[in-house]
Structures are given as C-alpha cells and as structure tokens.
Design a protein around this motif. Structure first.
Motif, PDB file in Angstrom:
ATOM      1  N   ASP A 178       0.951  -1.219  -0.017  1.00 62.09           N
ATOM      2  CA  ASP A 178       0.000  -0.012  -0.085  1.00 62.09           C
ATOM      3  C   ASP A 178       0.954   1.279  -0.081  1.00 62.09           C
ATOM      4  O   ASP A 178       1.461   1.681   1.026  1.00 62.09           O
ATOM      5  N   PRO A 179       1.166   1.933  -1.201  1.00 64.90           N
ATOM      6  CA  PRO A 179       1.914   2.966  -1.137  1.00 64.90           C
ATOM      7  C   PRO A 179       1.369   4.256  -1.031  1.00 64.90           C
ATOM      8  O   PRO A 179       1.910   5.423  -1.327  1.00 64.90           O
ATOM      9  N   HIS A 180       0.222   4.466  -0.082  1.00 64.75           N
ATOM     10  CA  HIS A 180      -0.423   5.713   0.077  1.00 64.75           C
ATOM     11  C   HIS A 180      -1.219   5.692   1.412  1.00 64.75           C
ATOM     12  O   HIS A 180      -2.163   5.161   1.438  1.00 64.75           O
ATOM     13  N   ALA A 181      -0.607   5.996   2.232  1.00 62.58           N
ATOM     14  CA  ALA A 181      -1.152   5.907   3.924  1.00 62.58           C
ATOM     15  C   ALA A 181      -0.433   7.013   4.747  1.00 62.58           C
ATOM     16  O   ALA A 181       0.438   7.452   4.866  1.00 62.58           O
ATOM     17  N   HIS A 182      -1.615   7.687   5.549  1.00 57.59           N
ATOM     18  CA  HIS A 182      -1.192   8.766   6.358  1.00 57.59           C
ATOM     19  C   HIS A 182      -1.172   7.798   8.048  1.00 57.59           C
ATOM     20  O   HIS A 182      -2.054   7.512   8.449  1.00 57.59           O
ATOM     21  N   ILE A 183      -0.065   7.969   8.467  1.00 57.41           N
ATOM     22  CA  ILE A 183       0.131   7.211   9.690  1.00 57.41           C
ATOM     23  C   ILE A 183       0.897   7.896  10.551  1.00 57.41           C
ATOM     24  O   ILE A 183       2.439   8.606  10.467  1.00 57.41           O
ATOM     25  N   GLU A 184       0.545   8.232  12.037  1.00 61.67           N
ATOM     26  CA  GLU A 184       1.165   9.148  13.024  1.00 61.67           C
ATOM     27  C   GLU A 184       1.521  10.416  12.471  1.00 61.67           C
ATOM     28  O   GLU A 184       2.628  10.822  12.519  1.00 61.67           O
ATOM     29  N   GLN A 185       0.807  11.027  11.647  1.00 63.25           N
ATOM     30  CA  GLN A 185       0.968  12.546  10.972  1.00 63.25           C
ATOM     31  C   GLN A 185       0.286  13.456  11.423  1.00 63.25           C
ATOM     32  O   GLN A 185      -1.095  13.247  11.654  1.00 63.25           O
ATOM     33  N   MET A 186       0.683  14.593  11.410  1.00 65.51           N
ATOM     34  CA  MET A 186      -0.244  15.787  11.495  1.00 65.51           C
ATOM     35  C   MET A 186      -0.465  16.429  10.115  1.00 65.51           C
ATOM     36  O   MET A 186       0.162  16.462   8.945  1.00 65.51           O
TER      37      MET A 186
ATOM     38  N   SER B 287      -4.299   2.247  -4.265  1.00 62.89           N
ATOM     39  CA  SER B 287      -3.941   2.304  -2.940  1.00 62.89           C
ATOM     40  C   SER B 287      -5.298   2.741  -1.863  1.00 62.89           C
ATOM     41  O   SER B 287      -6.278   2.889  -2.512  1.00 62.89           O
ATOM     42  N   SER B 288      -4.803   2.817  -0.569  1.00 54.10           N
ATOM     43  CA  SER B 288      -6.015   3.027   0.405  1.00 54.10           C
ATOM     44  C   SER B 288      -6.168   4.563   0.600  1.00 54.10           C
ATOM     45  O   SER B 288      -7.307   4.958   0.889  1.00 54.10           O
TER      46      SER B 288
END
Length: 475
Positions: free
Chosen positions: A58-66, A314-315
């Motif tokens: 999965d090449p598009h994920a926002h994780i632990e991000q502001m 991607s997700s």
C-alpha cells in the motif's frame, strides 16, 4: 525440488506476474526459494483450493502524521500496521511530512523513530515537501534521496501547497537526484472560490463538501502536472484520481510519451458522492479529498485500471475518529470546511479489491496482484517486495476464496472507531499472512509485534513510466 526449508505451502494456486501456477511454494530464511514440488520443511501448510498471493503493498497511507489543518490523525504505526496486516498488506509507504521551517533531515528522523518503535510490517516514506526555503533544503533533499528515500510528495492545494515555480524546481531536483514526485493535484483557486460561495450561502453540510471541490479542480491540476512532467521528463505519480476526465488526461499524456503514473482508491471505485448524504453530521465519516464522484466516473476508473492508464490502487488511509479528537474537533456542529478529510482503508483495500477482481471476475487474480502489490513495489523501487518469485521476500498471503464477511460498524484493527464499509459483504479473505516468512496472521489471530517491521531501502527507482507496459492480463 526444494528440501530442508523453513516453510512449504502446498498445492495452492500461486499467482505470479507471469500467470497462475498450481504448485508448492518453498520459503527459507525469509525469502522465496522455489515455486514447484517441495519436500522436507520445518512447517507445512496446505493451500489446496486457495490463492497464494504476494503480500499487499500500500503506497499511500497517512500514519502518525499531523495534517495540514494541524491535527494529528488517529493511528500510530502500531495500530495502523496491525490493521494493514489483518487485511493482507505487508508493506506500506507512509509520509514523512515536513513542518514549516523544519529541515528535511529532521523530518525523516522524527518519522523514522516513530516507525521503528511501532511498525509491525515493512515500511518506507514519501517525503512531503512544504517549505522549500529552509536553509540547506536542496542539499538535504539530495542526501535523503541518495540514502534511499526515492519518492517525494507535493500539493497544489491546502495551506501546504507549492506554487508552479516551486513545483518545477522540485521536479528538477528529483530528475537530477533520481526520485519520483507524487502529487495531490487539485486547483486551489477553484476550490477556494467554490468553498467561499457555499459557506456564504450557508451550505455547510457534509454533502456540500462534494460541491466545494468541483471536478474541474482535479482536471485542471492533473493536466498541468502532466505537462510539467512532460516538459522536464521527470516521472510523476498522480494520487487518488477520482474523475473520468482526470483519467482521460492521463491517458492522453501517456500516449504523448509523458512520464506519468496514476492511482485511484477503493472509495472512488465503490462509493459515489451520495454516501455523504446522511442525517446530521454522519456523512462526515466519508468525507475525503477529492470527494467521491458518480457511477459514470467509477466505470471510467475501472476501465482505466484494466487498460493500464491507472497503474495501481492505494488506500489513501487517512484516519480520523468521529468524535472531538478527530472529525468533530472544531465543535459540536462544524461545517464541512472545519472537518478533517479522510477515511480509513489500510485493512479493507485488499478484501474489497479481491471481492471485485477475483470473486466477481473484474480483471482476475493476476490483475489483482498487479494493481495491489506488484505495480506499487515496482514503481516505487521496493525491489524485493510485491511479487511471488524466487529470491523475493516471502511476503505471502493465502486467500480463502469461499469465506464471506459482512463488515460491521467497528470491526477494524486501526484506531478510527468506525468502518466506512459497514454492511458491505466481501467474499475472499486473507487466511494466512506472512512477512519475510514469519506468520503475522492466521485465521484472524495476529502474531506480530511492535518494531518488527523494517525500513525498506530503495537504492534506485526500478522503472520509468515509458518502460511500463499498458494493459493487464485477466487470467
């Protein structure tokens, strides 16, 4: 015949980029060592009647991000990567998002600490560029790219957008240093004008969010970025394409020889904008940018995927809880312009696509593996990920094609607290998930541990868009 190995998966329908092989699969020391008859092993698993697929990338994920709105999303690397694994994904590329005034080396270091602490699958980063005026920016960027961070993210909208001159400058840096530029392409001025008119008229419900981001905002920006890529011969990835016209623009650019890739997401393939039309603020759960569109757009996106105009799915996992810590942080009755955009998707991407492509036959198993694992690994330079072949990392998923699941209201393993696919039935389920030969999931039980995920070095980008053949096999 492989013998004396760590694991043999017997009698599965093994999906490779070249086609389907009904065979054994042997794994040793974290790598795939043979596709074919296998003998002795420490562990044996029968996959008779089941699909043996590469672990999802999965090449598009926002994780632990502001976010650009200054709001932390709901997931840590621990919760996000557990959720990903439970859905069959074994590698993820998330974002190392530069804050205003921050050196890029500090940005990447901050995210690397978080990921090393919590990630339970393997990971890489896109470096999100928001401030090109920081001292030493160009030198810092070149060093990071050379160190294996081969993809950059830029915006043409929000308060973190870059103007055309800055975008062209980034494209030149990426061309010179060997990186791919990923673009959130929407025209900010069009969005600002549409949003202002809606707010002034008092139209601020979640459903109005779709009107605030007119399809022409995507179309104009996609066409412009394609021309920039063509002008500088710099490869780009256009994120989350939602419209027929956006896909048409990419098709035309690729036909001209422009170095352009593009992706879409399950919420554009399976949802339309009426998902936002719920009582009260309930529709906010499904707010994302760009918004969901129409049934005609869905068909156009599927056509573009299966012909190769769009290269992957991607997700765009963007997790916000439906409470005062997330979507409702602006107060008890926020307008659409005060609500965080995004919905969870790391865990549901693969089951949704498997159900559509394999169970329902919309493309088939080889195309499914291509769009969800092989293409993202190949395009982004994850050289040992994304395909079943000798020498590759043993990131493997055994899919039970007969198991059906009805998604519930809060049955995912992230920290979002709701499932945007509640009530939807998917047929085909990840029964076993392996990361580098180690079992992560078995029949719904999770065996991973925080910190077991490894950073994926990308010493070079593997391909150029003109080397990427259009069209998918439908075996």
């Amino acid at each position: 015949m492989a013998s004396n190995v760590d694991l043999v998966i017997h009698d599965g329908r093994v999906v490779t980029p070249q086609g389907i092989v009904e065979s054994d699969l042997a794994v040793d020391h974290g790598r795939i060592v043979a596709i074919g008859p296998a003998g002795g092993a420490t562990k044996h698993i029968s996959a008779e009647g089941k699909w043996v697929m590469p672990g999802g990338v999965d090449p598009h994920a926002h994780i632990e991000q502001m976010s650009g709105m200054g709001q932390w999303n709901a997931d840590t690397f621990e919760t996000a990567t557990k959720s990903a694994a439970m859905g069959g994904t074994t590698s993820v590329i998330s974002f190392a998002a530069q804050a205003k005034g921050q050196r890029l080396s500090d940005t990447v270091s901050d995210y690397a600490v978080r990921a090393k602490r919590g990630a339970m699958i393997d990971y890489a980063f896109h470096i999100t560029l928001t401030d090109t005026e920081v001292k030493g920016f160009a030198e810092d960027l070149a060093t990071l790219i050379d160190g294996g961070h081969r993809s950059l993210k830029v915006f043409t909208t929000y308060n973190i957008q870059l103007n055309d001159a800055q975008l062209l400058n980034i494209f030149r840096h990426a061309r010179d240093d060997g990186a791919l530029v990923c673009v959130h392409a929407e025209n900010d001025a069009i969005i600002a004008q549409a949003k202002k008119a809606l707010i002034e008229a008092g139209h601020v419900k979640p459903l109005d969010h779709a009107k605030s981001r007119p399809r022409v905002a995507e179309i104009e920006a996609v066409e412009r970025i394609c021309r920039f890529a063509e002008y500088l011969d710099q490869p780009v990835m256009l994120f989350h394409i939602s419209t027929k016209e956006g896909a048409d623009a990419i098709r035309a650019a690729r036909a001209r020889g422009a170095p352009v890739w593009a992706e879409t997401c399950p919420h554009y393939l399976f949802m339309t904008e009426d998902i936002l039309d719920k009582p009260g603020l309930e529709g906010a759960k499904w707010m994302c940018s760009p918004p969901q569109r129409t049934a005609d757009d869905q068909q156009a996106l599927w056509d573009a995927l299966l012909e190769g105009t769009l290269s992957l799915v991607s997700s765009d996992h963007a997790p916000y809880r439906f409470d005062e810590t997330g979507k409702l942080s602006a107060g008890p009755n926020p307008g659409f312009h005060q609500i965080a955009n995004g919905l969870p998707g790391l865990e549901t991407r693969l089951p949704l696509m498997f159900d559509a492509m394999v169970t329902q036959g919309r493309g088939g198993p080889v195309a499914f593996a291509e769009l969800t694992a092989h293409a993202p690994a190949r395009i982004y330079g994850l050289l040992h990920k994304g395909r079943i072949a000798e020498g590759m990392d043993a990131d493997i998923v055994i899919w039970d094609p007969d198991k059906s699941v009805i998604y519930g209201g809060n049955d995912l393993h992230d920290n979002v607290g709701y499932n945007p696919w509640e009530g939807r039935t998917v047929t085909g389920w990840p029964e076993y998930v392996f990361l580098r030969g180690q079992m992560l999931v078995k029949n719904g039980r999770f065996f991973g541990a925080p910190g077991n995920g490894q950073w994926i070095d990308r010493p070079e980008l593997a391909t150029h868009p003109r080397q990427h053949a259009m069209g998918l096999s439908t075996q």
